[in-house]
Design a protein around this motif. Structure first.
Motif, PDB file in Angstrom:
ATOM      1  N   ASN A  25       0.854  -1.187   0.000  1.00 48.57           N
ATOM      2  CA  ASN A  25       0.000   0.000   0.000  1.00 48.57           C
ATOM      3  C   ASN A  25       0.893   1.241   0.000  1.00 48.57           C
ATOM      4  OD1 ASN A  25       0.834   0.417   2.731  1.00 48.57           O
ATOM      5  ND2 ASN A  25      -0.809  -0.919   3.444  1.00 48.57           N
ATOM      6  N   ASP A  55      -4.236  -6.053  -0.087  1.00 49.61           N
ATOM      7  CA  ASP A  55      -4.340  -5.043   0.957  1.00 49.61           C
ATOM      8  C   ASP A  55      -5.564  -4.160   0.689  1.00 49.61           C
ATOM      9  OD1 ASP A  55      -2.292  -3.691   3.143  1.00 49.61           O
ATOM     10  OD2 ASP A  55      -3.637  -2.231   2.219  1.00 49.61           O
ATOM     11  N   THR A  58      -5.093   0.112  -1.226  1.00 46.92           N
ATOM     12  CA  THR A  58      -4.243   0.288  -2.404  1.00 46.92           C
ATOM     13  C   THR A  58      -4.634   1.493  -3.257  1.00 46.92           C
ATOM     14  OG1 THR A  58      -5.635  -1.245  -3.650  1.00 46.92           O
ATOM     15  CG2 THR A  58      -3.686  -2.158  -2.566  1.00 46.92           C
ATOM     16  N   ASN A 250      -3.741   5.433   4.898  1.00 49.08           N
ATOM     17  CA  ASN A 250      -4.857   4.490   4.953  1.00 49.08           C
ATOM     18  C   ASN A 250      -6.196   5.209   5.104  1.00 49.08           C
ATOM     19  OD1 ASN A 250      -2.978   2.488   4.779  1.00 49.08           O
ATOM     20  ND2 ASN A 250      -3.368   1.587   6.778  1.00 49.08           N
ATOM     21  N   ALA A 253      -7.019   6.422   1.668  1.00 53.16           N
ATOM     22  CA  ALA A 253      -7.386   5.313   0.784  1.00 53.16           C
ATOM     23  C   ALA A 253      -8.749   4.744   1.132  1.00 53.16           C
ATOM     24  CB  ALA A 253      -6.318   4.220   0.864  1.00 53.16           C
TER      25      ALA A 253
END
Length: 534
Positions: A25, A55, A58, A250, A253
């Motif tokens: 990632n 993951d 991504t 994260n 994302a």
């Protein structure tokens, strides 16, 4: 290309060794980019990148790689290809046992600092506690062993404290431990001299930079106190403080960049600098006067480079006590949402003790990592000195001017003195102030109630005619047009509330007004084209 079966027919430089970087990632790949300088100027090494796609975070990885110009290959091809070295910065997502290469695994944070939060896929299935003891994420048998044997030829650590935990929890893998420092921290150390440069890019000048750092998950700062940014902007005068924020990749994302910016839209209009996920966060920490954070690695990095730190969120039960982050949680002050924030920020202190747990070999990571990687490849090191790149200023932007400002002005007319304190009006509407709003602001009520309208292109007299409650229009060059047709040049539209307050007093404008210690020289002329005369 450049690792396909017939790649040799098309390649220009026949590299002797092939290195696979396993990205997973955006978080892991940014960490891996810190270490790839070990291959600087070596024609013998070809680097390619791949990821398994398992993951959940991504989003944005393809675009990031495209901007870097790094060759990426499909995961299926990576599994079929023999490499001389594979480097990963995460155990998550599976697939490491299928790679045909010696594997080196690094931490993608500041060591191994958090307990495993739940059922996520590891190399051998779901992670469970052993004998009722919670397992450290990335540092337990479920992550490090396959059929009882270590997955990696080398586990890279920054400090003996981490190795001691490995020896205690996974003795089968203890022989793979290598202390090679922290390349992210070393790059920050090398960049401390750029502090003034980073601050200039943020438009901070002499103001205090308050950097807000959030990791991901509902226990993070953003997850548990999302209103904090608005509270800071409401309480901190915009001419004295610059608020900068960044969130873990994260979070970007999982929710999407559009959603993050939409949630913070009013904060952005109020002058918040929002750092993008890939780069800029380290420069923002170096530029900071105080950092407000949580249990993420970035807050501990801030403490390690000497920045005063306050914790706005810290789920103690999720953090490994022996780690650098655990030490930060015991020593750093906690931000109390029930008390005024400004006073707490101004009293924040540094936590220098954290530095000693971040790395045992400060400034040495590139040298040690290059020695390790070349040993695993069976290749002699280059004769040149390894390099440590300084932190890019990418991701930093100048402070966007708030598009709606409440300005409280106090005048001392006999002495030609004025004090002005400004807040973002959309977030902190204040009574007894002069309201200055840009005509492009999306809230109609603010525009309608403005004493002063700012404009980039519209004709000031037309704006005054269309907005009967407005007393003055300001243009970017600092020209102020009043309702009675005067043009007053003050050189900077930010001084418009002071001029309006002076006009409201009924006193003639002096040749010099000192505003917050800065001399301002208003010059006035009449046009005879006032809206009232039309």
């Amino acid at each position: 290309m450049p690792v396909g079966v017939r790649a040799h027919q098309w390649m220009t430089v026949p590299a002797a060794k092939r290195v696979l970087v396993i990205a997973h990632n955006l978080t892991t790949v940014t960490r891996l980019m810190d270490v790839l300088s070990v291959f600087d100027s070596d024609f013998r090494v070809q680097v390619v990148v791949s990821w398994s796609g398992t993951d959940p975070f991504t989003l944005g990885l393809d675009d990031f790689m495209r901007r870097l110009g790094v060759v990426t290959i499909p995961w299926e091809q990576a599994l079929r290809t023999e490499f001389d070295l594979a480097i990963a910065a995460s155990h998550h997502g599976g697939g490491l046992t299928e790679i045909n290469a010696p594997v080196a695994i690094m931490s993608h944070g500041i060591g191994y600092t958090k307990y495993s939060p739940g059922n996520r896929k590891s190399e051998i299935g779901n992670r469970k506690s052993v004998n009722g003891q919670r397992q450290t994420f990335g540092l337990s048998p479920q992550w490090l062993l396959y059929d009882g044997q270590p997955i990696a030829e080398a586990l890279v650590f920054s400090h003996p404290e981490q190795v001691a935990r490995l020896e205690r929890d996974v003795p089968e893998a203890a022989h793979t431990a290598v202390i090679a420092g922290d390349p992210c921290y070393d790059r920050m150390l090398a960049s401390l001299g750029l502090r003034r440069h980073y601050r200039r890019l943020l438009g901070a000048d002499d103001r205090k930079v308050v950097t807000v750092s959030s990791t991901w998950s509902d226990g993070s700062l953003l997850g548990s106190w999302p209103e904090l940014l608005r509270s800071l902007l409401a309480e901190l005068p915009i001419d004295e403080y610059q608020v900068v924020a960044f969130a873990h990749p994260n979070a970007w994302a999982a929710h999407g960049p559009w959603q993050i910016r939409t949630w913070l839209a009013d904060c952005l209009r109020a002058g918040l600098v929002l750092v993008p996920p890939a780069e800029g966060w380290r420069a923002a920490l170096i530029a900071a006067d105080v950092v407000v954070g949580d249990h993420g690695a970035t807050t501990t990095y801030a403490a390690a480079i000497g920045r005063p730190v306050l914790l706005a969120a810290f789920p103690d039960d999720d953090v490994v006590a022996e780690s650098a982050v655990g030490l930060l949680g015991r020593l750093a002050g906690r931000l109390d949402r029930r008390r005024p924030l400004r006073a707490q920020l101004d009293r924040a202190v540094s936590v220098p003790e954290v530095r000693d747990l971040v790395t045992a070999v400060p400034g040495e990571s590139t040298r040690l990592l290059r020695a390790l990687f070349y040993r695993l490849m069976g290749l002699s090191e280059p004769p040149t000195e390894p390099v440590t790149a300084r932190i890019s200023d990418s991701g930093l932007t100048a402070r966007p001017a708030p598009t709606a400002v409440s300005a409280h002005v106090t005048l001392d007319i006999p002495n030609g003195q004025a004090t002005m304190v400004r807040y973002p009006a959309e977030i902190q509407p204040a009574a007894g102030t002069h309201l200055m709003v840009h005509i492009g602001h999306p809230q109609r009520t603010l525009r309608a109630n403005a004493d002063i309208l700012g404009t980039d292109h519209e004709d000031p007299t037309d704006l005054l005619a269309a907005h009967p409650g407005c007393a003055m229009v300001a243009t970017p060059d600092g020209t102020l047009t009043t309702r009675d047709g005067r043009h007053i040049d003050v050189g900077n539209p930010d001084y418009a509330p002071v001029i309006q307050a002076w006009l409201d007093s009924g006193e003639p404008l002096p040749t010099t007004i000192t505003v917050n210690g800065t001399p301002v020289h208003p010059s006035s002329s009449a046009s005879g084209n006032s809206p009232s005369s039309r």
